[in-house]
Design a protein around this motif. Structure first.
Motif, mmCIF file in Angstrom:
data_model
loop_
_atom_site.group_PDB
_atom_site.id
_atom_site.type_symbol
_atom_site.label_atom_id
_atom_site.label_comp_id
_atom_site.label_asym_id
_atom_site.label_seq_id
_atom_site.Cartn_x
_atom_site.Cartn_y
_atom_site.Cartn_z
ATOM 1 N N LEU A 40 0.832 -1.209 0.000
ATOM 2 C CA LEU A 40 0.000 0.000 0.000
ATOM 3 C C LEU A 40 0.865 1.257 0.000
ATOM 4 C CD1 LEU A 40 -2.840 -1.023 2.496
ATOM 5 C CD2 LEU A 40 -3.034 -0.722 0.030
ATOM 6 N N ALA A 41 1.946 1.223 0.788
ATOM 7 C CA ALA A 41 2.840 2.385 0.821
ATOM 8 C C ALA A 41 3.479 2.620 -0.547
ATOM 9 C CB ALA A 41 3.920 2.171 1.888
ATOM 10 N N ILE A 42 3.880 1.540 -1.223
ATOM 11 C CA ILE A 42 4.469 1.671 -2.556
ATOM 12 C C ILE A 42 3.447 2.218 -3.546
ATOM 13 C CG2 ILE A 42 5.405 0.363 -4.501
ATOM 14 C CD1 ILE A 42 6.716 -1.512 -2.471
ATOM 15 N N MET A 43 2.191 1.741 -3.465
ATOM 16 C CA MET A 43 1.134 2.220 -4.371
ATOM 17 C C MET A 43 0.922 3.719 -4.216
ATOM 18 S SD MET A 43 -1.724 -0.743 -3.799
ATOM 19 C CE MET A 43 -1.258 -2.476 -3.772
ATOM 20 N N ILE A 44 0.843 4.173 -2.972
ATOM 21 C CA ILE A 44 0.604 5.594 -2.719
ATOM 22 C C ILE A 44 1.789 6.427 -3.213
ATOM 23 C CG2 ILE A 44 0.268 7.327 -0.913
ATOM 24 C CD1 ILE A 44 -1.175 5.135 0.711
ATOM 25 N N ALA A 45 2.999 5.961 -2.903
ATOM 26 C CA ALA A 45 4.190 6.703 -3.322
ATOM 27 C C ALA A 45 4.281 6.768 -4.847
ATOM 28 C CB ALA A 45 5.439 6.046 -2.738
ATOM 29 N N ALA A 46 3.963 5.651 -5.520
ATOM 30 C CA ALA A 46 4.017 5.635 -6.984
ATOM 31 C C ALA A 46 2.980 6.577 -7.578
ATOM 32 C CB ALA A 46 3.786 4.212 -7.495
ATOM 33 N N SER A 47 1.785 6.626 -6.980
ATOM 34 C CA SER A 47 0.739 7.515 -7.483
ATOM 35 C C SER A 47 1.135 8.975 -7.339
ATOM 36 C CB SER A 47 -0.571 7.234 -6.744
ATOM 37 O OG SER A 47 -1.599 8.074 -7.196
ATOM 38 N N PHE A 99 4.214 10.173 -7.082
ATOM 39 C CA PHE A 99 5.337 10.432 -7.978
ATOM 40 C C PHE A 99 4.856 10.560 -9.422
ATOM 41 C CE2 PHE A 99 9.007 9.116 -10.550
ATOM 42 C CZ PHE A 99 9.974 9.972 -10.054
ATOM 43 N N SER A 100 3.874 9.739 -9.780
ATOM 44 C CA SER A 100 3.327 9.786 -11.138
ATOM 45 C C SER A 100 2.691 11.138 -11.430
ATOM 46 C CB SER A 100 2.310 8.666 -11.322
ATOM 47 O OG SER A 100 1.662 8.775 -12.563
ATOM 48 N N ARG A 101 1.945 11.675 -10.479
ATOM 49 C CA ARG A 101 1.289 12.970 -10.688
ATOM 50 C C ARG A 101 2.299 14.096 -10.842
ATOM 51 N NH1 ARG A 101 -3.359 12.319 -5.949
ATOM 52 N NH2 ARG A 101 -4.450 10.557 -6.922
#
Length: 569
Positions: free
Chosen positions: A13-20, A22-24
């Motif tokens: 979950l932490a990786i998903m949030i960080a990737a989102s 960073f993507s924005r």
């Protein structure tokens, strides 16, 4: 083990949030980041081996993802693009599976023909998640977005039916029957349409009666599985049944659910979809190193590379070749003038008719609504044509993703060269995500699409809002003639409504009006009465489709906001 599982879930979950996030900030599509992070995480010291059951993905992850996308896809846009969506998601999926299967079997005779067709089936469906995420950010035309989303909803069912037949061929002395595939596909479509339509319609009726955000959201989480499992038990397409249930729910829910229910459901499903989509892409990257190790035991790296290259080349050629057919047909066949002439003739016939009774008058009114919808369809084709630039962009947006990853792993474990085929499917999905995902923004910018100006969007919004407001006034009649519980309205309240409150309601002003407690109940009743009529007029106008889907959504959002404010007043 429980603590380890919780740690893995928390870290994911932490990786998903960080990737989102960073993507924005960077503009790189989130799925690409998650796949890369998944590959990197698999090489960390002490990283556990995670065996993701493919049936869990197909039956537990794919249905809610497809349902969430189908609910939010405007039915009228889906209908208007049904011809192209059907061509890409049904015809081209079957053709791609057979062509890839034939070529792979010819070049790699060690791979049986059914297994080669299975490989073609799992890599044939496109995944619009990354493409639409990029398209929204860089200004892809709405119609192209609709086609990509509609294609990705339907092509999953087509691919899984072909895969099911190919897997059956593996178990039956490696025979493959095109006739059996056609019969199974026909039943898959018919059964899914019936089951999905019934499930969507019944659950909408139930949720309409409950009118409780918590209960309705809970039911909505179950709807995908209510459609999927019965369809699968009857050997139909559970995936297509889920899509149909979502489309029915989205179409009926726009006027049968309260604004509060729709808002709660939208927030819940957005969160749910984010977790599921991100989790699958993260797991996809995490499993790649393990698959490479498994495939090396039966095939050399050079053969795997050649297999992946062959499949990639075939996919690109088939994708652009498949899009060239409708592109050339649209270029050399302009039917709008012929359709408009037939519509004019039909309108003249209606004008010459004199209804003999109310029943005939109702039939003529229904015919006029169909006429208006047909005219709106012609205007839509002229207002939002699919140009050559649009076809090129759709070709470049042919990335593979969740379905390819999950479906490949359902190939029976005992099949010869299974690990090779599964790895090839994974690498094809990964390469298309990286290659096309990273270059798609530049391609879209290079196409230089002409966006609708802010003034045009605002004018369309005001025109539609004014139209539904005038329709509400016409249907309810003058305020002086209305009653509440059989009693006429106080003339002072009528004057206040006409001069101050009602104009704000009809104009979509979101400010909640202030009035004396003595007349609060009557005022709220009248405002809700006009708001209900405006909603009915919006539904009627949406069925015709003279405006864009974005305009309908914007007006609906204004009416929803007004409804919530009246509920709090």
């Amino acid at each position: 083990m429980d603590h380890q599982l919780l740690l893995i879930v928390g870290a994911a979950l932490a990786i998903m949030i960080a990737a989102s996030v960073f993507s924005r900030r960077t503009g790189v599509a989130t799925p690409l980041l998650l796949v890369g992070l998944g590959i990197g995480a698999s090489y960390l010291p002490g990283a556990p081996a995670i065996d993701l059951d493919p049936e869990l993905v197909l039956a537990g992850v794919l249905p809610p993802l497809l349902y969430s996308a189908a609910v939010n896809l405007p039915v009228i846009d889906f209908r208007r693009n049904l011809r192209l969506i059907s061509w890409l998601s049904i015809v081209m999926v079957i053709v791609s599976a057979l062509v890839i299967g034939t070529v792979v079997y010819w070049i790699f005779p060690a791979i049986s023909f059914p297994l080669a067709v299975a490989l073609g089936a799992v890599v044939s469906p496109t995944d619009a998640v990354a493409a639409t995420a990029i398209g929204r950010r860089v200004g892809l035309p709405p119609r192209v977005m609709t086609i990509l989303e509609g294609e990705s909803l339907v092509n999953d069912a087509s691919a899984l039916v072909v895969l099911r037949t190919a897997v059956a061929g593996l178990a039956a002395t490696s025979s493959f029957s095109l006739g059996r595939t056609a019969l199974e596909f026909g039943w898959a479509v018919i059964g899914a349409l019936v089951i999905g339509g019934v499930v969507g319609w019944l659950t909408v009726l139930l949720r309409q009666r409950l009118d409780d955000p918590v209960l309705n959201t809970t039911i909505s989480l179950v709807v995908p599985f209510l459609a999927y499992f019965p369809a699968e038990e009857l050997h139909s397409s559970g995936v297509l049944a889920v899509v149909v249930a979502g489309l029915v729910t989205g179409a009926l829910g726009s006027h049968r659910f309260s604004a509060r229910d729709r808002q709660t459901q939208a927030t819940t499903w957005t969160t749910f979809s984010f977790i599921l989509e991100s989790g699958v892409f993260l797991a996809m990257g995490y499993q790649v190193p393990e698959l490479i190790d498994a495939a090396q035991g039966e095939t050399s790296l050079g053969e795997i590379a050649l297999l992946v290259l062959v499949v990639l080349v075939l996919l690109v050629v088939l994708r652009f070749g498949g899009l060239a057919v409708p592109a050339l047909k649209d270029r050399y066949t302009d039917q709008n003038e012929q359709i408009r002439a037939r519509l004019d003739q039909f309108e003249g016939h209606l004008d010459s008719m004199t209804p003999a009774d109310d029943r005939e008058d109702s039939r003529i009114g229904s015919a006029r609504r169909r006429l208006a919808r047909s005219r709106a369809d012609v205007e839509f084709e002229e207002r939002e044509p699919i140009t050559a630039r649009g076809f090129v962009t759709m070709g470049w947006a042919g990335m593979r993703g969740v379905v390819t990853v999950a479906a490949a792993q359902t190939i029976p474990a005992g099949a010869s060269h299974r690990a090779t085929v599964v790895l090839a499917a994974f690498l094809v999905a990964l390469i298309t995500l990286v290659l096309f995902g990273l270059t798609l923004p530049a391609v879209i910018r290079r196409m230089r699409f002409s966006p609708v100006s802010a003034k045009e969007r605002h004018d369309a919004f005001r025109a539609l809002l004014r139209q539904v407001g005038e329709s509400a006034v016409d249907n309810l009649g003058p305020l002086e003639s209305q009653t509440i519980d059989g009693e006429p309205i106080d003339p002072k309240l009528v004057a206040k409504l006409k001069d101050h409150i009602l104009p704000r309601v009809l104009a979509g002003v979101r400010e909640a009006p202030r009035f004396r407690p003595a007349v609060r109940e009557q005022t709220l009743i009248l405002q809700n009465r006009y708001l209900d009529e405006m909603r009915a007029a919006l539904v009627a106008e949406r069925s015709i489709g003279a405006y864009s889907s974005q305009t309908y959504r914007k007006v609906e959002a204004v009416l929803d906001d007004m409804e919530r404010r009246l509920d709090l007043a």
